[in-house]
Design an enzyme around this catalytic site. Sequence first.
Site, PDB file in Angstrom:
ATOM      1  N   GLU A 193       0.834  -1.212   0.000  1.00 60.48           N
ATOM      2  CA  GLU A 193       0.000   0.000   0.000  1.00 60.48           C
ATOM      3  C   GLU A 193       0.866   1.258   0.000  1.00 60.48           C
ATOM      4  O   GLU A 193       0.651   2.162   0.800  1.00 60.48           O
ATOM      5  CB  GLU A 193      -0.921   0.010   1.222  1.00 60.48           C
ATOM      6  N   GLU A 296      -6.256  -7.214  -2.002  1.00 58.76           N
ATOM      7  CA  GLU A 296      -6.825  -7.518  -0.682  1.00 58.76           C
ATOM      8  C   GLU A 296      -8.274  -7.070  -0.705  1.00 58.76           C
ATOM      9  O   GLU A 296      -8.555  -5.928  -1.069  1.00 58.76           O
ATOM     10  CB  GLU A 296      -6.129  -6.733   0.437  1.00 58.76           C
TER      11      GLU A 296
HETATM   12  C1  GAL Z   1      -4.489  -3.431   4.577  1.00 58.13           C
HETATM   13  C2  GAL Z   1      -3.036  -3.874   4.709  1.00 58.13           C
HETATM   14  C3  GAL Z   1      -2.956  -5.217   5.373  1.00 58.13           C
HETATM   15  C4  GAL Z   1      -3.810  -5.239   6.615  1.00 58.13           C
HETATM   16  C5  GAL Z   1      -5.223  -4.798   6.284  1.00 58.13           C
HETATM   17  C6  GAL Z   1      -6.159  -4.680   7.451  1.00 58.13           C
HETATM   18  O1  GAL Z   1      -4.623  -2.108   4.336  1.00 58.13           O
HETATM   19  O2  GAL Z   1      -2.403  -3.928   3.462  1.00 58.13           O
HETATM   20  O3  GAL Z   1      -1.628  -5.502   5.669  1.00 58.13           O
HETATM   21  O4  GAL Z   1      -3.252  -4.383   7.533  1.00 58.13           O
HETATM   22  O5  GAL Z   1      -5.186  -3.542   5.741  1.00 58.13           O
HETATM   23  O6  GAL Z   1      -6.319  -5.837   8.106  1.00 58.13           O
END
Ligand code: GAL
Length: 995
Positions: A193, A296
């Site tokens: 990110e 994600e």
């Molecule tokens: C995303 C991040 C992950 C984790 C997730 C929340 O933004 O890339 O590593 O932190 O949020 O669980």
Amino acid sequence: MLLHWLFFAIAQACLCFVSVTHRSRNSLIPKRQWLQDLVTWDQHSLIVRGERVMIYSGEFHPFRLPSPGLWLDVFQKIKALGFTGVSFYADWGLLEGNPGHVVTDGVFSLDQFFAAASEAGIYLIARPGPYINAETAAGGMPGWTLRLNGTLRSTAPDYLNATVHYLSVIGKIIADAQITNGGPVIMVQPENEYSTWPGESFAQFPELFNRELMTFTEDRLRDAGIVVPFAINDNENMGYFAPGSGLGAVDIYGIDAYPFRYDCGHPYVWPTYRFPTGWQTNHTTFSPSTPFTIMEFEGGSGDGWGGVGEDMCAILVNNEGVRVLFKNNYSFGVTIFNTYMIYGGTNWGNLGYHGGYTSYDYGASITEDRQIWREKYSEMKIQANFFKVSPAYLTATAGNVGNGSFVSTSTIAVTPLWGNGTTTNFYVARHSDFTSTGNASYTLTVSTSIGNVTIPQLGGTLSMIGRDSKIHATDYDVGGINLSVLVLYGGESEVHEFALPMSTGEPKLSNNSTAKVAKLGSAWVINWQFTTSRQVVTIGDLTVYLLWRNEAYDLWVLELPASEPIGNFTSMSKSNVIVKAGYLLRTAIIDNNTLHLTGDINCTTTLELIATPSDSLTSVTFNGSPLETTKSSTNNLLATISFSPPEIQLPDLSSPYHEWKYHDSLPELSPTYNDTIWTLCTHTSTTNPLGKRTPTSLYASDYGFHTGSLLYRGYFTSTGTESTFTVNITGGVGFGHSVLLNSTFLGSWAGSGANETWIQNFAFPVTLEVGKNYVLTVLIDHMGQDEEAPGTDAVKYPRGITDFSLQGREMEDVEWKITGNLGGEQYLDLVRGPRNEGAMFAERMGWHLPSPPSEGWESRSPVCDGVDGAGVGFFTTGFELDVPSGWDVPMSFVFNGTEGGEEGTGGNYRAQLFVNGWQFGKYVNNLGPQTTFPVPEGILNYNGKNDFSLALWSLDAAGAKLGGFALVPKAFIKSGYSKPALVDSPAWVKRENAY
Ligand code: GAL
């Protein structure tokens, strides 16, 4: 039967292919220069070994399940979902706790992770950071990076240099496991990110932004041998680092999204401000040449100290959430899709950041103790299996959202996906208001190869009952394969319809079926209402099962292995079997006329072979045992597996007859305690962005202590005037502290779910004697460092004492010493890693490790006796387990009730659990919410001796004891898992120089 569906208005279909005439692979490879030719892509999808594959993936962190023998179990449960991939982070902070020494063996080795992924047939997306976020301490950066002068994640030379060694080691490990080397890794994501920088919007100043950081990281990974595509997870969804966007651009542009947000306390409220409606437009604007990728997507949610518990997070993102929002993602044509987390695991050994507690269950589909009872597991399974057998989807293009022309009512929004070279179109329908819990009726009007049709044709209406979404398909092209079984499912009482070309022959209904069948033009149309009973339609060689969704949940689609290099990886060229079973099926192999299944049951279960590639199967084995078979009324092979759970002897840890040994763990209070070899806080400067607020820095990270707990000793010689001590302490959210003057308890801060720091004033209960030496002892719980957005340096926010005043005296009059874990960054326990131990005396002595020297210790129980007064007591015990083989029995240590403290308050105390030396729990009685601490087999010895200890810290003068404490089996599962090897857990040896 070679088929083209004309249309079906059905929640989804789950198809079984039994023999295949598949397309020519080479025709699919676009002309472009790749660093390798096994993983390529175009604007539609990833192409692996020349074949389009839906990368349907789940996030799973090996470091959160430090029992490598169980990784295969998790991979098989993910594979059984119909997923094709897993995305994983590596945690730099756990590997390079000691600068320059990257430890990658034991539980930190990825060898078994890669082997297990290949065995299960799961492709891997590697995300080595160096920054990972992931609710890990410092977002996965080692504690020593907190001392770097340069901003973390910037192009500051000291930061870049700090990452070099790690990136070369982890890069090589991942490179060796790439598909080009016969391994499972098909994609790598550098950084995490990396999207915004304070005061600098990437969109406004794309050239100013720290693009060199990404380039640097990518170069290090390429130098280490990474040749598979690089991906980015842009949480801003703004096209950052998309191919062609300049320096640091990656190969595959992906986004991150958490639309349900994180309010597990109100799990039925879906906040809408992040619900996506235009992702296909963003995608075609920002990255038209790559597949629409979601690196994600919220598959659960995290909870923090004083929160509501992970099961509530599982409700926030439950089966309905998966139905509505996952299908919304498909409506945008996502073909690389990773859900975060599919299996969360445990923040053992203090690896988590301060905003979370020990459990990282995440409310994910697979629970922390590897169970799969959450309904969204089944929901994901029926969705993922649809895409595994819908090749047309892999080239489809999303149309406009919520196009009113297809649907009879504005309360329903439909987004089309156009087939692009295939005849198939998909229409994804949902309530126009995503969050609606109401019911809606609608009809769908679409154009098909037999002209425009309004569905349903034979009466009734389609329905959207509660939070739901449906995928309707027309002219469904199954990719030129022969199909013998089709499964269509839906919710109870819903009306659905499908049609087949007339040439397929006349449909015949099972006796119980109330379906209507009619000839309309050149098609047979079948219209039915789902009930909880199965209806079956046969059309020539094809059997169509019309299943209530909950029956479909019990179906397992298992790929039969292919020859190498495909092996167990997914390919359209493979044959499948569909078996109805209960809890879980893992693998299927056919040998002569026998189907060999492996799987798990949690009650007496009947297997039913719904689809197999051959009618000549005569026998079935389950986990190696032959089963007696019978035939169903529709001629399916049936076999029943009986279930009777074993009796397991468990220790009664709360019993007065259970032997515990006890040792004081705060001997610092004794006048004879010798701290001469503690670290003197002598640093007159600090690189910490907070700046120095005391004559010498008191920030723990300046002295190499980053984890578990911290102890300070502040010496002064009294002038008789000091009557109060005020101290500003930061330990992270949920932290607590206790402060003592010599051996007199001054008071504690018991912590809250909101405070990262706390200023407290302590009055001395007696007048101090002039000329006498005093020592202030401050014990602080260290909850882990924060995470950060690029450029904020938030992880550097200190832990320890930031400021203090001793009334009437100068700060210089107090001389401070500090300790954390023994050895600090030169930590002693290379097997359990750099964060497993804190500052407490018992930990420094290593008594939390197996076989501590407890022979002469007092017999004393944490439940019956506890700790007297404020302080820390260390309790240790042993017990044997003997769990019969073939049984997976997840176990948890459970705190029941509380005692101590003031009447009714439950008492302010904290406890750390050590299982065979592994810190597997931090319990805060006054905050919770976690009371159940799962410990995986392998860490727990299921067939032999276990050492267990508990450091009990009473923050109250009244002392503390546990209301009850037990080792509880959470399920008895007769399992086809591979029994995990015992994790190497070195025993206590006398630690020279321990103090
Ligand atoms: C995303 C991040 C992950 C984790 C997730 C929340 O933004 O890339 O590593 O932190 O949020 O669980």
